[in-house]
Design an enzyme around this catalytic site. Structure first.
Site, PDB file in Angstrom:
ATOM      1  N   ALA A 116      41.908  -7.536  25.919  1.00  0.00           N
ATOM      2  CA  ALA A 116      42.351  -6.484  24.996  1.00  0.00           C
ATOM      3  C   ALA A 116      43.353  -5.486  25.607  1.00  0.00           C
ATOM      4  O   ALA A 116      44.438  -5.275  25.040  1.00  0.00           O
ATOM      5  CB  ALA A 116      41.129  -5.771  24.420  1.00  0.00           C
TER       6      ALA A 116
ATOM      7  N   ARG B 100      47.117 -11.475  17.067  1.00  0.00           N
ATOM      8  CA  ARG B 100      45.662 -11.639  17.233  1.00  0.00           C
ATOM      9  C   ARG B 100      44.963 -10.501  16.481  1.00  0.00           C
ATOM     10  O   ARG B 100      45.336  -9.339  16.639  1.00  0.00           O
ATOM     11  CB  ARG B 100      45.266 -11.628  18.721  1.00  0.00           C
ATOM     12  CG  ARG B 100      45.806 -12.850  19.468  1.00  0.00           C
ATOM     13  CD  ARG B 100      45.146 -13.034  20.812  1.00  0.00           C
ATOM     14  NE  ARG B 100      43.801 -13.568  20.700  1.00  0.00           N
ATOM     15  CZ  ARG B 100      42.962 -13.649  21.740  1.00  0.00           C
ATOM     16  NH1 ARG B 100      43.325 -13.204  22.927  1.00  0.00           N
ATOM     17  NH2 ARG B 100      41.758 -14.160  21.583  1.00  0.00           N
TER      18      ARG B 100
ATOM     19  N   GLN C 235      37.607 -18.661  30.297  1.00  0.00           N
ATOM     20  CA  GLN C 235      38.163 -17.477  30.960  1.00  0.00           C
ATOM     21  C   GLN C 235      37.327 -17.077  32.181  1.00  0.00           C
ATOM     22  O   GLN C 235      37.853 -16.504  33.138  1.00  0.00           O
ATOM     23  CB  GLN C 235      38.220 -16.279  29.992  1.00  0.00           C
ATOM     24  CG  GLN C 235      39.269 -16.394  28.911  1.00  0.00           C
ATOM     25  CD  GLN C 235      38.736 -17.028  27.634  1.00  0.00           C
ATOM     26  OE1 GLN C 235      37.778 -17.801  27.670  1.00  0.00           O
ATOM     27  NE2 GLN C 235      39.348 -16.730  26.511  1.00  0.00           N
TER      28      GLN C 235
ATOM     29  N   ASP D 120      36.568  -6.118  22.846  1.00  0.00           N
ATOM     30  CA  ASP D 120      37.852  -6.200  22.146  1.00  0.00           C
ATOM     31  C   ASP D 120      37.975  -5.142  21.068  1.00  0.00           C
ATOM     32  O   ASP D 120      39.086  -4.758  20.689  1.00  0.00           O
ATOM     33  CB  ASP D 120      38.035  -7.591  21.526  1.00  0.00           C
ATOM     34  CG  ASP D 120      38.465  -8.555  22.608  1.00  0.00           C
ATOM     35  OD1 ASP D 120      37.588  -9.014  23.362  1.00  0.00           O
ATOM     36  OD2 ASP D 120      39.673  -8.800  22.742  1.00  0.00           O
TER      37      ASP D 120
ATOM     38  N   ASN E 126      33.068  -8.771  21.479  1.00  0.00           N
ATOM     39  CA  ASN E 126      33.601  -9.306  22.733  1.00  0.00           C
ATOM     40  C   ASN E 126      33.568 -10.831  22.636  1.00  0.00           C
ATOM     41  O   ASN E 126      33.114 -11.405  21.635  1.00  0.00           O
ATOM     42  CB  ASN E 126      32.788  -8.797  23.932  1.00  0.00           C
ATOM     43  CG  ASN E 126      33.473  -9.095  25.253  1.00  0.00           C
ATOM     44  OD1 ASN E 126      34.668  -8.867  25.409  1.00  0.00           O
ATOM     45  ND2 ASN E 126      32.741  -9.638  26.211  1.00  0.00           N
TER      46      ASN E 126
HETATM   47  O1  MRU Z   1      40.333 -14.268  23.977  1.00  0.00           O
HETATM   48  P1  MRU Z   1      40.496 -13.345  25.141  1.00  0.00           P
HETATM   49  O2  MRU Z   1      40.575 -14.062  26.451  1.00  0.00           O
HETATM   50  O3  MRU Z   1      41.648 -12.384  24.947  1.00  0.00           O
HETATM   51  O4  MRU Z   1      39.158 -12.498  25.143  1.00  0.00           O
HETATM   52  C1  MRU Z   1      39.004 -11.483  26.083  1.00  0.00           C
HETATM   53  C2  MRU Z   1      37.687 -10.817  26.036  1.00  0.00           C
HETATM   54  O5  MRU Z   1      36.838 -11.111  25.230  1.00  0.00           O
HETATM   55  C3  MRU Z   1      37.502  -9.692  26.995  1.00  0.00           C
HETATM   56  O6  MRU Z   1      36.171  -9.592  27.390  1.00  0.00           O
HETATM   57  C4  MRU Z   1      37.925  -8.387  26.298  1.00  0.00           C
HETATM   58  O7  MRU Z   1      39.225  -8.510  25.790  1.00  0.00           O
HETATM   59  C5  MRU Z   1      37.871  -7.245  27.210  1.00  0.00           C
HETATM   60  S1  MRU Z   1      39.155  -7.314  28.393  1.00  0.00           S
HETATM   61  C6  MRU Z   1      39.098  -5.962  29.397  1.00  0.00           C
END
Ligand code: MRU
Length: 350
Positions: free
Chosen positions: A49, A90, A197, A238, A248
Site C-alpha cells: 500500500a 488497484r 509475497q 491496505d 490486508n
Molecule cells: O497485493 P499486494 O502485494 O500489494 O498486497 C500487499 C499487502 O497486503 C501488504 O500487507 C499491505 O499492502 C501493507 S504494505 C506495508
C-alpha cells in the site's frame, strides 16, 4: 537499505525495483508514462500500500512533466484524466487514492502560477509524499519496537517490509528497529499464496538485512502457534476502516483468528494514510478480485487443475477490529475504537 521507489530529479523519471522479478533479479526500472504506470501497479511491479501511493505520486509527476499543454486549463484537464487512470489500477490499497487526491489538490492549488509553476508544485508534492513515507515508517518502527522483547519470535503474512514502502516498511519496521537496537529477533514468514509475497519478498529482504527468517506455507501457521513457537504477529494493512477493521493480504484473517485462539498478540502496522476516514467499517472496503491464472498457472510449468474448475481469487480479506490487539502508527499505538479521536482523521471526516 535500497529504496523501493524514488524520483530521478534530473531526468524526472519514476525509478522502482521491479518486484515481480525478485528474489532472482534486482532490476531497477524507470517510467514516465501514465499507461505504463497503470500496468506497473496492476501487475504488482510496485506493490504494497505505501509504495503504491508513493509510486503513483512520483509517476504522475514524471508523466505530467512531459505534457505539452500550454494553457493551465488544458494541463489540469490532462492531469485529472491521468490521475483517474492511475487511481483505477488497484481498488483496495487506500494509499493510492490518498496520494492521487493529494496530487490533484496540489495541482488545483497551484492554478495561477502557469503550467511550469504547477509542474514545480507537483514535483515538490511528490517528493514530500516520498519523504513523509520514510519518516512515517521510521516512527512505526520506533513505536513497534517498544512491544518487542529480546528473543522475540514474530510471525508475519505477505510483505509489509521495505519493499512495500519506500524504506523500512510498516510491519517489518519494528523488526528492523529492534535488530538495530541490538535485540535478537527471528521471523517466521508465511509464503502467502497465490503470489508468494512472503516467500519471494519478505524472506528476501530479511535475509539480505541479516535477520533470521524461516519460511513456512500458509497452512503451517496454526501448528507453529499451537506449539508455542510464536510470541507475536505483525502484519500490514491496505485499508483500515474507522472502526478499526483492517483489510490486508488474503490469509491475514485466518492468522488473526488463530492468534486470538492461542492468546498471541496480533498487531496491524500502518501509517495514518492507510486509515480511510470515509470508511465506517470493514463492510465498506472494496476487495480486489484477481485473475484466476494467478492460482492455477502462475507458479507452475503447466496448469495444475482441471480446465473446468473455477477459481476464487480475492487479493485481500478483512480482519475485524476485535481480533486486533493494536494498530501501530507513526503517532502511537491505538485500539480500533480510538481512531475517530485522532485529530487528523476526525478533521478529514468533518
Ligand atoms: O497485493 P499486494 O502485494 O500489494 O498486497 C500487499 C499487502 O497486503 C501488504 O500487507 C499491505 O499492502 C501493507 S504494505 C506495508
Amino acid at each position: 537499505m535500497q529504496d523501493t521507489v524514488w524520483l530521478d530529479e534530473e531526468k524526472d523519471l519514476l525509478c522502482y525495483i521491479d518486484q515481480t522479478l525478485l528474489p532472482n533479479e534486482l532490476k531497477i526500472c524507470t517510467c514516465n508514462n501514465i499507461f505504463d504506470l497503470y500496468d506497473i501497479i496492476k501487475r504488482l511491479s510496485i506493490r504494497g500500500a505505501p509504495a503504491i501511493g508513493v509510486g503513483a505520486a512520483i509517476g504522475l509527476y514524471a508523466a505530467c512533466a512531459r505534457f505539452e499543454d500550454e494553457s493551465e486549463d488544458g494541463f489540469l484537464y490532462s492531469f485529472r484524466k491521468s490521475a483517474e487512470i492511475v487511481n483505477s489500477s488497484r481498488p483496495t490499497a487506500v494509499n493510492l487514492s490518498w496520494a492521487v487526491r493529494r496530487m490533484i489538490k496540489c495541482a488545483e492549488g497551484a492554478r495561477g502560477s502557469g503550467v511550469e509553476g504547477i509542474k514545480i508544485a507537483l514535483k515538490a508534492e511528490a517528493l514530500a509524499i516520498y519523504n513523509e513515507d520514510i519518516e512515517t515508517c521510521k516512527m512505526i518502527g520506533f513505536y513497534g519496537d517498544t512491544l518487542i522483547r529480546d528473543g522475540a519470535r514474530i510471525l508475519t503474512h505477505c510483505n509489509a517490509g521495505a519493499l512495500a514502502a519506500v524504506r523500512y516498511g510498516t510491519a517489518l519496521a519494528p523488526i528492523y528497529t529492534a535488530h538495530e537496537n541490538g535485540k535478537s529477533v527471528s521471523v517466521y514468514a508465511d509464503e502467502t499464496r497465490p503470489l508468494l509475497q512472503g516467500a519471494r519478498l519478505t524472506a528476501f529482504e530479511l535475509a539480505e538485512n541479516g535477520i533470521p527468517v524461516t519460511l513456512q506455507c500458509d497452512n503451517m501457521a496454526a501448528s507453529l502457534i499451537a506449539k508455542g513457537m510464536i510470541d507475536m504477529v505483525l502484519v500490514g494493512a491496505d485499508r483500515i476502516a474507522m472502526n478499526g477493521d483492517a483489510a490486508n493480504k488474503i490469509g491475514t484473517l485466518g492468522v488473526a483468528i488463530i492468534a486470538k485462539h492461542f492468546g498471541i498478540p496480533f498487531y496491524v502496522c500502518a501509517p495514518l494514510s492507510t486509515i480511510d476516514p470515509f470508511c465506517e467499517s470493514g463492510k465498506d472496503i472494496v476487495i480486489e478480485q484477481r485473475n484466476a491464472s494467478e492460482v492455477t498457472e502462475m507458479h507452475y510449468k503447466k496448469r495444475m487443475t482441471h480446465k473446468n474448475v473455477s477459481v476464487y481469487n480475492p487479493a485481500f480479506d478483512v480482519t475485524p477490529n476485535e481480533l486486533i490487539t493494536g494498530i501501530i502508527t507513526e503517532k502511537g499505538i491505538f485500539k480500533g475504537y480510538e481512531l475517530s479521536t485522532i485529530e487528523q482523521l476526525a478533521s478529514a471526516r468533518a
